[in-house]
Scaffold this motif. Structure first.
Motif, short mmCIF file in Angstrom:
data_model
loop_
_atom_site.label_atom_id
_atom_site.label_comp_id
_atom_site.label_asym_id
_atom_site.label_seq_id
_atom_site.Cartn_x
_atom_site.Cartn_y
_atom_site.Cartn_z
N LEU A 36 -41.74 -79.03 -38.70
CA LEU A 36 -42.89 -78.17 -38.98
C LEU A 36 -42.47 -76.85 -39.60
O LEU A 36 -43.07 -76.37 -40.55
N ILE A 37 -41.43 -76.27 -39.03
CA ILE A 37 -41.00 -74.98 -39.58
C ILE A 37 -40.52 -75.14 -41.01
O ILE A 37 -40.81 -74.32 -41.87
N ALA A 38 -39.81 -76.23 -41.24
CA ALA A 38 -39.32 -76.46 -42.60
C ALA A 38 -40.48 -76.56 -43.57
O ALA A 38 -40.47 -75.94 -44.63
N ILE A 39 -41.51 -77.28 -43.16
CA ILE A 39 -42.67 -77.41 -44.03
C ILE A 39 -43.31 -76.05 -44.23
O ILE A 39 -43.62 -75.63 -45.34
N GLY B 22 -21.26 -69.68 -40.76
CA GLY B 22 -21.01 -69.50 -42.19
C GLY B 22 -22.03 -70.21 -43.05
O GLY B 22 -21.83 -70.39 -44.25
N LYS B 23 -23.17 -70.59 -42.45
CA LYS B 23 -24.21 -71.29 -43.23
C LYS B 23 -25.40 -70.37 -43.43
O LYS B 23 -25.69 -69.50 -42.61
N ARG B 24 -26.13 -70.61 -44.51
CA ARG B 24 -27.32 -69.82 -44.77
C ARG B 24 -28.42 -70.20 -43.78
O ARG B 24 -28.46 -71.34 -43.31
N PRO B 25 -29.32 -69.26 -43.50
CA PRO B 25 -30.39 -69.53 -42.52
C PRO B 25 -31.24 -70.74 -42.92
O PRO B 25 -31.69 -71.49 -42.06
N VAL B 26 -31.47 -70.90 -44.20
CA VAL B 26 -32.16 -72.09 -44.66
C VAL B 26 -31.33 -72.67 -45.80
O VAL B 26 -31.05 -71.97 -46.77
N GLU B 27 -30.89 -73.89 -45.64
CA GLU B 27 -30.10 -74.52 -46.70
C GLU B 27 -30.97 -75.58 -47.37
O GLU B 27 -31.63 -76.36 -46.69
N TYR B 28 -30.96 -75.57 -48.68
CA TYR B 28 -31.75 -76.55 -49.41
C TYR B 28 -30.85 -77.66 -49.90
O TYR B 28 -29.96 -77.45 -50.70
N MET B 29 -31.04 -78.83 -49.35
CA MET B 29 -30.29 -80.00 -49.80
C MET B 29 -31.14 -80.74 -50.82
O MET B 29 -32.26 -80.33 -51.10
N ASP C 21 -32.49 -74.41 -35.89
CA ASP C 21 -32.85 -75.73 -35.37
C ASP C 21 -31.67 -76.68 -35.41
O ASP C 21 -31.47 -77.50 -34.51
N MET C 22 -30.91 -76.55 -36.47
CA MET C 22 -29.74 -77.41 -36.60
C MET C 22 -28.76 -77.12 -35.47
O MET C 22 -28.28 -78.05 -34.81
N VAL C 23 -28.50 -75.84 -35.22
CA VAL C 23 -27.57 -75.48 -34.15
C VAL C 23 -28.10 -75.92 -32.81
O VAL C 23 -27.41 -76.49 -31.98
#
Ligand SMILES: *[C@@H]1O[C@H](CO)[C@@H](O)[C@H](O)[C@H]1NC(C)=O
Ligand SMILES: *[C@@H]1O[C@H](CO)[C@@H](O)[C@H](O)[C@H]1NC(C)=O
Ligand SMILES: *[C@@H]1O[C@H](CO)[C@@H](O)[C@H](O)[C@H]1NC(C)=O
Length: 979
Positions: A613-616, A881-888, A897-899
């Protein structure tokens, strides 16, 4: 058409035709038929009236003299008749009683009763008849015994001719609009027993000569505008049983002749302007049952002689200026049922005698009674205790505890002990008052909590405990008070949640829980309360979502204000899209073993859907954000040419003054040199541009003394506040001085261009250090830790100054030459007008991943806890070392959320920046990750505040002092979950 016309013509002429054409026909039949023709009979009550009958004696409502078969009584009370009184009645020449009460008759009475010379009783009461009564009306009333015109709309004067009705015994003109003064002729009605002129607009003085009414039993002049004194002669109406002079403007004292009225039962003179003391002679009116002296200006003491009134049932002396104490002699008034002495200046203790025998209503409110009520309550005998219906001792100076014996007044409907100085706790025995409607203990200095037993008072409609200092929880048992309509617990010390059982009280209309210390979320079921008109929960510590639907969709903002963690449309604060259970994390807990996951993390499915949901939400917001910023930039470009001109102008001026002239704008430096070596026109030189942020481009330039400064050109210039507000806010920011905050040195203002002049920080920003490859150089664990700690300190300082950063992200953290972090771009949203601040500050944040969930909606109240969220993301960013939102390619990964997901799966080590792997003890990173996760709790109140964060970080760094690995003492208790 023609036929109809014919019929109505016939009816009009009927009386004349009758007289002239058919002397043989019974006059009564025709008279009644004509009467019927004039009225409407919607219920068909008069259907038995048939003109073909010879005699009308069997007709409904009609009674005949058996010898003559002529109509003697016409009684049509409550037949639902409307229309007007026609001439037909005049045919009923032997009519003795005409009663048309309680119908809907209208119009004037135009007929004269001269022809009805036999009429004895005339009752037209409770209709809608109107107009004035002509003076001729009573000319021929030789036989009239009783007349009632009560409750109509008659107006005008009371005709003088009334004095001619010498046989009149009962006169009731009550409830009309008669005006003017009383005709003195009225007093010549020697046979009059009952006179009711109440509820009119009569005025003037009561004429002298009333002693002429020597048969008078009852007189009511209530609710008129009579002035002057009560005539002495009233004392000669020896037979008077009932006197009601209330609601007039009578003055003076009560005439002492009244003591002769020894048969009088009711003396009601309330709501007048009577003065003086309550006369001692009142004790001579031996038969008094009701004595109402209320709402006058009586003063002094209540005379002892009241004790000589053994029949007294009701004593109402409320709203006077009486003082002293009630005479002990009143113990002799053994029939007393109602005692109302409220609104006076009575002193002393609450008298005990009224409690001894079975009074029903005791009203002592608003006096100066003092002391405790134990004696009075205790003197209530077992037999009398169950008779008391109303007990009101409010607004006195009573003290001591509320005696548990109060619970013994088992028939009580109203118990009002409010606004006194009662102390102690609310006795549990209150719950025994099974038929109590109203309990008001408000405005006392009680303590303790609301007793569970309150649930026993199952008839309670109104419970008022506001301003009583009670604490504890709202007992769940309140759900048993199923008749409750109004509940007020405001301004107390009540803690804990609003019980769901409240939602069972379907009659609830007003609930006031404001100014307490309630916590937790409001039960959703409250939305089912269909009769709510008020639900005030303002100024508590409630959190989470307001119930949706019903009353809560339109709840007034003032009813929910002062609950910083409450969310929902009505508080103008969006809720996180799904509220997970509060996350209580302990970064130092001994189960640092990431394999065991706190309970509240256990719902994998839920967490996944949140991230989705947050991603959307993020993706949608980014699109909007880009558009918003583009629009802003366009606007700025158009204004740039204008401002460039004025800047050049200024650049040529060599003045050292801090303020240039009005044309070119105003430059203010908070300290030191104000002159730029390169001249301000350099500000627009692309080569000097350091970078661009949400609020504007940043340029580097140099002061005369060789010091570099960074100049920020606000791209939101068309949106900034008025100069005055802008300057006030900037001055405030100028006062911020901290090693971990980029100092604001000054500013430049024109209506179309605003510059902020900052200290220049040379080492670039954290974003670059973390995410942009620079030849294998990367930040070490120690450097990272240092940056986090420094950022935390800077943020803490801001919060201590009551500033919110609004825009925390790695690109806003500058690193100086010694590796110290300095937060930049803080609190700039303050420069925007209120309305836009929320929208813009969320849109302008280019890196969406930092936004607290409650921040992601349009209109949101931003709190320091939003910064804490951003800080949490920053911690995770620095550690991973990752960006708060990574676009794949096909996917958006939200860092926290990933963590969190990895944490749940026990693989959190895999998240740590791969460049650091093997370079430092991985366990050191675990508490940091936990801290990051706590700071990014969905529920704002679960996030620690920044001062707490700094102490946690310090503990993490020096575990020896703080038992880091054992984690004792942390993560328990407080709302933030970090104690
Ligand atoms: C009078 O008429 C009104 C409607 O016009 C009706 O509601 C009311 O009940 C009537 N009153 C009586 C006494 O019939
Ligand atoms: C006068 O008439 C009204 C209306 O019918 C009634 O309520 C009132 O009691 C009457 N007054 C007396 C003294 O009977
Ligand atoms: C006493 O009189 C006052 C004022 O007329 C009235 O409001 C009050 O209801 C009366 N008390 C009782 C117990 O009837």
């Amino acid at each position: 058409m023609r036929i109809l016309f014919g019929v109505s013509l016939l009816i009009c002429l009927f009386p004349i035709l009758v007289k002239s054409l058919s002397p043989s026909l019974n006059d009564d039949v025709l008279g009644l038929i004509v009467f019927k023709a004039d009225i409407q009979d919607p219920d068909g009550k008069l259907s038995s009236w048939n003109e073909d009958d010879d005699i009308p004696c069997d007709w409904v409502g009609v009674k005949c003299n058996p010898r003559s078969n002529r109509v003697s009584d016409l009684v049509l009370d409550g037949f639902g008749l409307s229309g007007t009184l026609g001439r037909g009645l005049l045919q009923l020449q032997l009519l003795r009683k005409l009663s048309l009460a309680k119908n809907n008759l209208t119009g004037r009475i135009s007929i004269s009763f001269a022809q009805l010379s036999n009429l004895r009783v005339l009752d037209l009461s409770e209709n809608s008849l109107s107009g004035s009564i002509s003076n001729d009306f009573f000319r021929q009333c030789g036989s009239l015994r009783s007349i009632s015109l009560a409750k109509n709309k008659f107006s005008g004067h009371i005709p003088e001719s009334l004095g001619m009705c010498s046989t009149l015994a009962s006169l009731n003109f009550s409830g009309n609009q008669f005006s003017g003064s009383l005709p003195p002729g009225l007093w010549s009605l020697h046979g009059l027993r009952m006179l009711d002129l109440s509820d009119n607009s009569l005025d003037g003085e009561i004429p002298k000569g009333i002693e002429g009414l020597n048969n008078l039993r009852g007189i009511s002049l209530r609710k008129n505008r009579f002035t002057g004194e009560v005539p002495e002669g009233i004392g000669d109406c020896f037979l008077l049983r009932s006197i009601d002079l209330s609601e007039n403007s009578l003055s003076g004292g009560l005439p002492s002749t009244m003591q002769k009225l020894t048969l009088c039962n009711d003396l009601v003179v309330g709501k007048n302007g009577f003065t003086g003391e309550v006369p001692e002679w009142i004790g001579e009116m031996r038969s008094l049952e009701t004595l109402d002296l209320s709402e006058n200006n009586f003063n002094g003491h209540v005379p002892d002689s009241l004790g000589k009134l053994p029949s007294l049932k009701v004593l109402n002396v409320s709203k006077n200026s009486l003082s002293g104490i009630l005479p002990e002699s009143m113990r002799n008034c053994v029939n007393l049922l109602t005692l109302d002495i409220s609104n006076n200046y009575f002193t002393g203790e609450l008298p005990s005698w009224p409690f001894e025998f079975g009074l029903q209503k005791l009203l002592f409110s608003d006096n100066r009674l003092s002391g405790n009520v134990d004696n009075a309550f205790a003197s209530s005998l077992e037999s009398s205790r169950h008779k008391l219906v109303i007990l009101d001792v409010s607004k006195n100076q009573l003290s001591g505890e509320i005696p548990p014996s109060a619970g013994g007044f088992s028939r009580l409907h109203l118990l009002n002990m409010s606004k006194n100085s009662f102390a102690g706790s609310i006795p549990a025995s209150i719950g025994q008052l099974k038929i109590l409607d109203i309990l008001d203990l408000s405005g006392n200095q009680l303590n303790g909590s609301i007793p569970l037993e309150i649930g026993g008072a199952t008839s309670l409609k109104e419970l008022r405990l506001e301003k009583t200092s009670v604490g504890g929880n709202i007992p769940t048992s309140i759900g048993n008070c199923s008749s409750l309509v109004s509940l007020s617990l405001a301004h107390n010390e009540i803690i804990g949640p609003v019980p769901a059982s409240l939602a069972k009280l379907t009659y609830l209309e007003t609930v006031d829980l404001s100014f307490n210390k309630l916590t937790g979320t409001l039960p959703k079921q409250l939305a089912n309360l269909g009769r709510l008109k008020l639900f005030n929960i303002s100024h508590n510590q409630l959190q989470g979502e307001l119930p949706a639907g019903g009353f809560f969709n339109t709840i007034a903002p003032s009813s929910v204000s002062g609950n910083p963690s409450l969310c929902g449309a009505s508080v103008n604060r969006s809720c996180p899209m799904v509220l997970p259970k509060p996350i209580v994390l302990n970064p130092n807990s001994s189960d640092a073993d990431p394999g065991t996951i706190p309970q509240s993390f256990g719902h994998e499915k839920k967490i996944l859907s949140i991230s989705a949901l947050i991603a959307i939400g993020a993706a949608a917001a980014i699109v909007v954000g880009v558009i918003a910023i583009t629009v802003l930039n366009l606007r700025v470009q158009t204004s740039t040419s204008r401002s460039a001109a004025s800047l050049t102008f200024y650049g040529g001026d060599d003045s050292h003054s801090h303020t240039s002239d009005g044309n070119s704008g105003k430059l203010v430096m908070f300290s030191g040199d104000s002159d730029f070596r390169t001249g301000t026109h350099a500000l627009l030189n692309k080569d000097c541009e350091l970078g661009r942020g949400g609020f504007g481009a940043v340029y580097q330039t140099m002061l005369r003394d060789g010091r570099s400064v960074a100049i920020k050109k606000l791209t939101v210039s068309s949106l900034v506040k008025s100069q005055e507000n802008f300057e006030r806010e900037v001055q405030k920011l100028g006062k911020v001085r901290h090693d971990n905050l980029v100092a604001l040195e000054g500013y430049y203002w024109t209506p179309s261009l605003q510059l902020l002049i900052y200290e220049f920080v040379s080492g670039g920003n954290l974003y670059k250090h973390l995410h942009e490859e620079s030849g294998g150089n990367y930040l070490s664990w120690n450097e990272r830790f240092n940056i986090i700690l420094g950022a935390a300190k800077g943020l803490t300082h801001l919060h201590q100054m009551n500033l919110i950063h609004y825009n925390l992200k790695s690109s806003n953290i500058l690193i100086d030459s010694s590796g110290e972090p300095k937060l930049a771009d803080y609190s700039l949203a303050r420069l925007l007008p209120m309305l836009d601040r929320y929208i813009l500050s969320s849109k302008i944040q280019t890196a969406l991943g930092y936004m607290a969930p409650e921040f992601a909606c349009k209109t949101v109240k931003i709190t320091k806890k939003c910064d804490v969220y951003g800080f949490g993301v920053l911690v995770l960013e620095v550690v991973t070392g990752k960006r708060p939102v990574e676009y794949m390619e096909d996917d958006v990964v939200v860092l926290c959320d990933m963590v969190r997901g990895s944490w749940e799966e026990g693989r959190v080590e895999e998240c740590i920046d791969s460049r650091l792997q093997g370079k430092f003890p991985v366990e050191d990173a675990i508490p940091m990750i936990k801290l990051g996760l706590i700071c990014t709790s969905q529920v704002p109140s679960n996030r620690p505040d920044m001062a707490e964060v700094v102490s946690i970080l310090e503990l993490i760094r020096c575990p020896s002092g703080g038992q880091v690995e054992s984690g004792s003492g942390m993560g328990s208790g407080s709302g933030s979950g970090l104690g």
